[in-house]
Design a protein around this motif. Structure first.
Motif, PDB file in Angstrom:
ATOM      1  N   LEU A 614       0.824  -1.209   0.000  1.00 24.19           N
ATOM      2  CA  LEU A 614       0.000   0.000   0.000  1.00 24.19           C
ATOM      3  C   LEU A 614       0.858   1.259   0.000  1.00 24.19           C
ATOM      4  CD1 LEU A 614      -2.815  -1.238   2.383  1.00 24.19           C
ATOM      5  CD2 LEU A 614      -2.945  -0.897  -0.087  1.00 24.19           C
ATOM      6  N   ALA A 615       2.007   1.198   0.669  1.00 28.73           N
ATOM      7  CA  ALA A 615       2.922   2.336   0.618  1.00 28.73           C
ATOM      8  C   ALA A 615       3.473   2.512  -0.796  1.00 28.73           C
ATOM      9  CB  ALA A 615       4.064   2.137   1.614  1.00 28.73           C
ATOM     10  N   ILE A 628       7.875  10.483  -0.787  1.00 29.65           N
ATOM     11  CA  ILE A 628       9.176   9.856  -0.532  1.00 29.65           C
ATOM     12  C   ILE A 628       9.127   9.050   0.757  1.00 29.65           C
ATOM     13  CG2 ILE A 628      11.612  10.310  -0.091  1.00 29.65           C
ATOM     14  CD1 ILE A 628      11.410  12.737  -1.893  1.00 29.65           C
ATOM     15  N   ASP A 629       8.389   9.538   1.759  1.00 26.69           N
ATOM     16  CA  ASP A 629       8.234   8.776   2.996  1.00 26.69           C
ATOM     17  C   ASP A 629       7.582   7.426   2.733  1.00 26.69           C
ATOM     18  OD1 ASP A 629       9.332  10.861   4.327  1.00 26.69           O
ATOM     19  OD2 ASP A 629       7.467  11.611   5.188  1.00 26.69           O
ATOM     20  N   ARG A 630       6.635   7.395   1.806  1.00 25.39           N
ATOM     21  CA  ARG A 630       5.966   6.136   1.494  1.00 25.39           C
ATOM     22  C   ARG A 630       6.962   5.125   0.918  1.00 25.39           C
ATOM     23  NH1 ARG A 630       2.770   7.075   4.695  1.00 25.39           N
ATOM     24  NH2 ARG A 630       0.512   7.311   4.457  1.00 25.39           N
ATOM     25  N   LEU A 631       7.884   5.570   0.098  1.00 25.04           N
ATOM     26  CA  LEU A 631       8.890   4.677  -0.458  1.00 25.04           C
ATOM     27  C   LEU A 631       9.784   4.130   0.656  1.00 25.04           C
ATOM     28  CD1 LEU A 631      10.066   3.413  -3.005  1.00 25.04           C
ATOM     29  CD2 LEU A 631      11.538   5.419  -3.233  1.00 25.04           C
ATOM     30  N   ARG A 635      10.271   0.133   1.834  1.00 25.25           N
ATOM     31  CA  ARG A 635      11.558  -0.543   1.990  1.00 25.25           C
ATOM     32  C   ARG A 635      11.718  -1.118   3.392  1.00 25.25           C
ATOM     33  NH1 ARG A 635      14.809   4.242  -1.162  1.00 25.25           N
ATOM     34  NH2 ARG A 635      14.528   3.440  -3.285  1.00 25.25           N
ATOM     35  N   GLU A 636      11.256  -0.402   4.387  1.00 22.96           N
ATOM     36  CA  GLU A 636      11.348  -0.897   5.759  1.00 22.96           C
ATOM     37  C   GLU A 636      10.456  -2.125   5.945  1.00 22.96           C
ATOM     38  OE1 GLU A 636      10.282   2.465   8.099  1.00 22.96           O
ATOM     39  OE2 GLU A 636      12.290   3.381   8.021  1.00 22.96           O
ATOM     40  N   GLN A 675      14.920   2.409  -6.811  1.00 21.81           N
ATOM     41  CA  GLN A 675      15.682   3.490  -6.203  1.00 21.81           C
ATOM     42  C   GLN A 675      15.017   4.816  -6.549  1.00 21.81           C
ATOM     43  OE1 GLN A 675      18.394   3.083  -4.173  1.00 21.81           O
ATOM     44  NE2 GLN A 675      17.929   0.901  -4.350  1.00 21.81           N
ATOM     45  N   LEU A 676      15.076   5.751  -5.632  1.00 24.26           N
ATOM     46  CA  LEU A 676      14.446   7.051  -5.857  1.00 24.26           C
ATOM     47  C   LEU A 676      15.251   7.850  -6.876  1.00 24.26           C
ATOM     48  CD1 LEU A 676      12.058   8.719  -4.735  1.00 24.26           C
ATOM     49  CD2 LEU A 676      13.703   9.847  -3.244  1.00 24.26           C
TER      50      LEU A 676
END
Length: 888
Positions: A614-615, A628-631, A635-636, A675-676
């Motif tokens: 969902l993120a 960017i926080d969602r990405l 990953r976490e 990757q961002l």
């Protein structure tokens, strides 16, 4: 009284309509058995208080176990397990003896009628009562007898009607003294006891409702085979006799009797080890082979084109027949069920080409030749040889074109690979001597998407579909595709428990069996909490499986949940994961491994998978400000899945399960997190036409006395099980709530299921059960009603599931659910991924105020989850899960 099996109790109850008998409940069955038999059930007591009965262990001593060597070797082996189980529980190992002792105060006597002289002697004297088991299939009696034979003061007698009946009676004692069937496969600790006594008089168990009950080890490439090859049996380097011995024991402890062995490329064929078939017989396990591996063969490993020619019955019939006959000559002396027909190697269609009619005729010829082979090598009376025909995938339409299938062959109806049985026996098929069975999945590799990682098929869905199949005569063979076996432990036991007694399930007691299992394995103090956690796990996964969160039929990522729906789902999973962790910490340390395997890993991993997907969805669609926080969150979450899997493989049970758990079977779950890009910013990437869940506004609402549901924001939303009235139909047929299915954990279906289709308006109004919903509507004009049902198949082959619907006194409109038998059909793919089939109907509302929405059954077996009504002039998308009910 004699405590008989639940199946026998329910056979008495099921002679009446279910909606009537469920009001009476199991008390009636208990009173019935008390009236008929008048004995006190045998119980196991650990208190050490002085009372009558048989002391099985105490004061550093365990009473001997008598099992005569004339019994089948499978019984002798199980008795050996019982002695070991007593040792693990008490620290005292009972002596296993094969002849009567001169003098002993307490003893366990185990044996099979007709194979044990002592058992037969007690029965002949009338001391051992064999009522309820003699001549029955896989049944046993426990009876406590005082002074049964000279020199013996007290005996607990375990007598079986046949070898497996005796084995089940032996393992029942193991379980009662504190050894879980999952003591090895799920590391459930053995409960230590200093004193064990059996007290009471007698009880009978059996026969099972389903004759053959088992599992299929499939898609073993990422768990069972690597674990067996590298951890459990590196000497063999594959799934071999050592692994199968453990599997056979587990099946018997769960009262199963049947196995389809692992068969994928890279797995050594079961019969490549000559000792495997003999080992199965030594345990008392009936062997079979899958729907694409006829006559006990493993085509992937065993077909040798140089030796036999092409695997094609059109061009090489003699080579194919020679190949099958070789196995029957080798294994025909053992207890087997023979899969008939022909499919291609590697789960493909039958080679040889031709029209559907030509293929059907070819199948008929093949089956005739296979039966001649069985008559030559197994039994001249081929009708006595257990045989199945499984019309899986492309074979189902061929079955309907074939000349009549021999009456003694069991029809093995398959599900659609996602838990919905494709066909049920009609009235003529239910008369067949061979009857019917079911091939069912809780793990699958294939279209529209795999689910090979976590086991998340709801026990409610298993119960609803399998008991329906049983009602329609499928009681000869049940087999469950379990993938790697782990982590499907809970579903395996649930399925096999139902196979023993399908009608122990009454619709609303779905999680009772699970709670009993948790009580046995974790104790009564923890069982309610663990059951609550897993019921929520199954409910959330019913909405969408973890493996399907990244799947969309048109895009890479899901976009299945949007806006508040996504946040609410993440929150629900996080809350459940936190709850599971907290409960796990309170368990005594010796239960930590079992908890992690059965509860902790599936719940925490599913939570992380949902958060990751969902993120990522919000990152790609750009619907969240903190993109960017969602990405980073995705990953976490991915890292958390890897951490949990590492614990499973390398830390629990001292590394016992190394290589067993893959969090990315077949490379379908990772879907590399990108990757961002360097030029990416916090700017939101706005996508157009992204649906969001409706938020009914209380400003535009209707409310009045007598209404149970009201219009809010031009919508009315109702959970099906909250009907204002359940109006019974003819002969007590009625809608009833069932638990464990549906987006909110409950739905409704009609009982009994073995009833006629009602597809004419006059029949519907006169005979069909009806759900009524009292609703207050403010808007007039055209209203669209959407019914969310499960994507079940009709009990009428080749026809869709249907219901009828109307407001007030309008004529019923018959609505059909989407119907398809093709795995390529996009509508079916969407419906099984979301566990829902959506249908709509239009209705004219001329006056504001109170109205009654009515829904009738047309086809038995339909399951309705929720209903939404929307004013035609104010269309807004519903979203995926739907908002809460608009109650008055």
């Amino acid at each position: 009284m004699i405590i008989k099996t639940q199946s026998e109790k329910w056979n008495f109850r099921m002679s009446y309509p279910r909606c009537v008998t469920n009001l009476i409940g199991s008390c009636l069955a208990v009173l019935f058995t008390q009236f008929c038999y008048g004995a006190t059930p045998v119980k196991i007591d650990f208190s050490g208080l002085k009372s009558s009965g048989v002391v099985l262990a105490g004061n550093g001593h365990a009473s001997p176990i008598l099992v005569e060597s004339t019994n089948n070797e499978a019984v002798l082996r199980a008795a050996h397990d019982l002695a070991n189980d007593f040792y693990h529980v008490t620290g005292c190992k009972p002596k296993l003896i094969h002849g009567l002792p001169d003098r002993v105060k307490n003893i366990v006597i185990a044996g099979t009628l007709g194979s044990s002289p002592t058992i037969d002697r007690l029965a002949a004297k009338g001391i051992l009562k064999t009522t309820g088991i003699k001549g029955k299939w896989e049944s046993f009696v426990w009876q406590i007898i005082k002074n049964p034979l000279p020199g013996i003061s007290h005996a607990l007698v375990i007598a079986g009607s046949d070898r497996r009946g005796t084995i089940y009676g032996i393992y029942e004692l193991s379980q009662r003294i504190g050894v879980s069937p999952w003591y090895w496969w799920a590391d459930v600790p053995v409960r230590k006891q200093r004193f064990i006594r059996a007290c009471g008089e007698r009880f009978v168990v059996g026969p099972p409702a389903v004759k053959y009950r088992g599992i299929f080890l499939n898609d073993e490439d990422w768990g069972l085979r690597p674990w067996a090859s590298k951890t459990f049996d590196p000497k063999i380097g594959n799934i071999g006799p050592k692994t199968y011995a453990r599997i056979f024991e587990l099946l018997l402890r769960l009262r199963a009797n049947y196995l389809w062995p692992a068969m994928h490329p890279g797995t050594t064929a079961f019969n490549a080890f000559p000792q495997d078939a003999k080992l199965a017989d030594e345990y008392g396990i009936v062997m079979g082979s899958s729907h694409c591996e006829q006559m006990l063969r493993n085509n992937i490993s065993e077909w040798n084109e140089k030796e036999y020619g092409a695997y094609n019955f059109v061009t090489n019939a003699q080579g194919v027949l020679k190949y099958w006959e070789q196995r029957i000559r080798e294994n025909g002396k053992y207890e087997n069920i023979y899969t008939l027909g022909m499919r291609g190697i590697s789960d493909s269609g039958m080679p040889g080409g031709g029209t559907l009619l030509q293929k059907a005729q070819r199948l008929h010829t093949i089956i005739s030749d296979q039966r001649k082979m069985l008559a030559r090598w197994v039994n001249p009376n081929v009708r006595k040889v257990p045989q199945i025909f499984c019309p899986y995938k492309e074979v189902l339409p061929l079955y309907h074109l074939m000349p009549k299938l021999p009456d003694d062959i069991t029809l093995m109806w398959p599900d659609d690979n996602y838990g919905y049985i494709r066909e049920f026996s009609n009235a003529q098929e239910r008369k067949r001597h061979g009857g019917a069975g079911v091939y069912y999945h809780v793990s699958y590799w294939g279209r529209p998407h795999d689910y090979l990682w976590l086991c998340s098929t709801s026990p409610g869905l298993i119960a609803e579909e399998m008991t329906k199949a049983c009602d329609y005569g499928a009681n000869k063979v049940w087999i469950l595709n379990v993938g790697d076996l782990k982590p499907a432990e809970l579903d395996i036991e649930y399925f096999l428990h139902l196979a023993w007694n399908p009608h122990a399930w009454n619709g609303m007691n779905t999680y009772d069996l699970l709670e009993k299992q948790f009580t046995r394995d974790f104790g009564a103090a923890y069982a309610p909490k663990l059951t609550s956690i897993m019921s929520k796990y199954y409910r959330l996964n019913f909405q969408r499986k973890p493996e399907h969160m990244l799947v969309n039929l048109t895009n890479t990522f899901s976009t299945t949940l949007n806006g508040d729906e996504a946040e609410q789902r993440i929150e629900a999973w996080q809350k459940l994961s936190t709850q599971a962790v907290a409960v796990g910490k309170t368990l005594p340390v010796q239960w930590h491994d079992a908890f992690f395997e059965l509860v902790g890993y599936p719940v925490e991993a599913a939570a992380a998978m949902n958060e990751k997907c969902l993120a990522l969805d919000e990152y790609y669609t750009g619907i969240h400000q903190n993109r960017i926080d969602r990405l980073t969150e995705a990953r976490e979450a991915q890292a958390q899945i890897h951490r949990l899997t590492d614990i499973y493989n390398n830390q629990i049970a001292g590394g016992k399960w190394r290589y067993m758990m893959s969090d990315n079977p077949r490379g379908q779950l990772t879907l590399n997190i990108p990757q961002l890009p360097q030029n990416d910013t916090n700017d939101v990437v706005r996508h157009q036409n992204i649906p969001t869940a409706i938020k009914p506004s209380p400003v535009s609402s209707c409310s009045m006395p007598g209404a149970d549901f009201v219009e809010k924001g031009h919508h009315v939303i109702m959970e099906a099980e909250h009907a204002s009235a359940f109006i019974p139909g003819k002969k007590g047929v009625c809608w009833r709530k069932i638990a464990g299915v549906g987006y909110n954990g409950e739905a409704v279906t009609v009982f009994p299921r073995l009833i006629p289709v009602l597809d004419q308006p006059k029949m519907i109004l006169k005979d069909s059960p009806c759900l009524e919903y009292k609703v207050c509507l403010k808007d007039t004009g055209i209203w669209k009603v959407t019914v969310r049902a499960l994507p079940t198949f009709s009990v009428q082959a080749g026809k869709p599931q249907r219901y009828a619907i109307a407001f007030d006194n309008a004529s019923p409109k018959i609505i059909s659910l989407p119907y398809s038998t093709s795995e390529y059909d996009r509508q079916w793919q969407q419906d099984v991924l979301r566990n829902a089939a959506l249908t709509t109907s239009l209705h004219a509302i001329h006056t504001a105020g109170l109205h009654i929405l009515k829904i009738w059954m047309v086809d038995p077996g339909i399951v309705i989850d929720a209903i939404e009504a929307e004013s035609g002039n104010h269309h807004s998308p519903l979203g995926y899960v739907w908002p809460s009910e608009t109650k008055n």
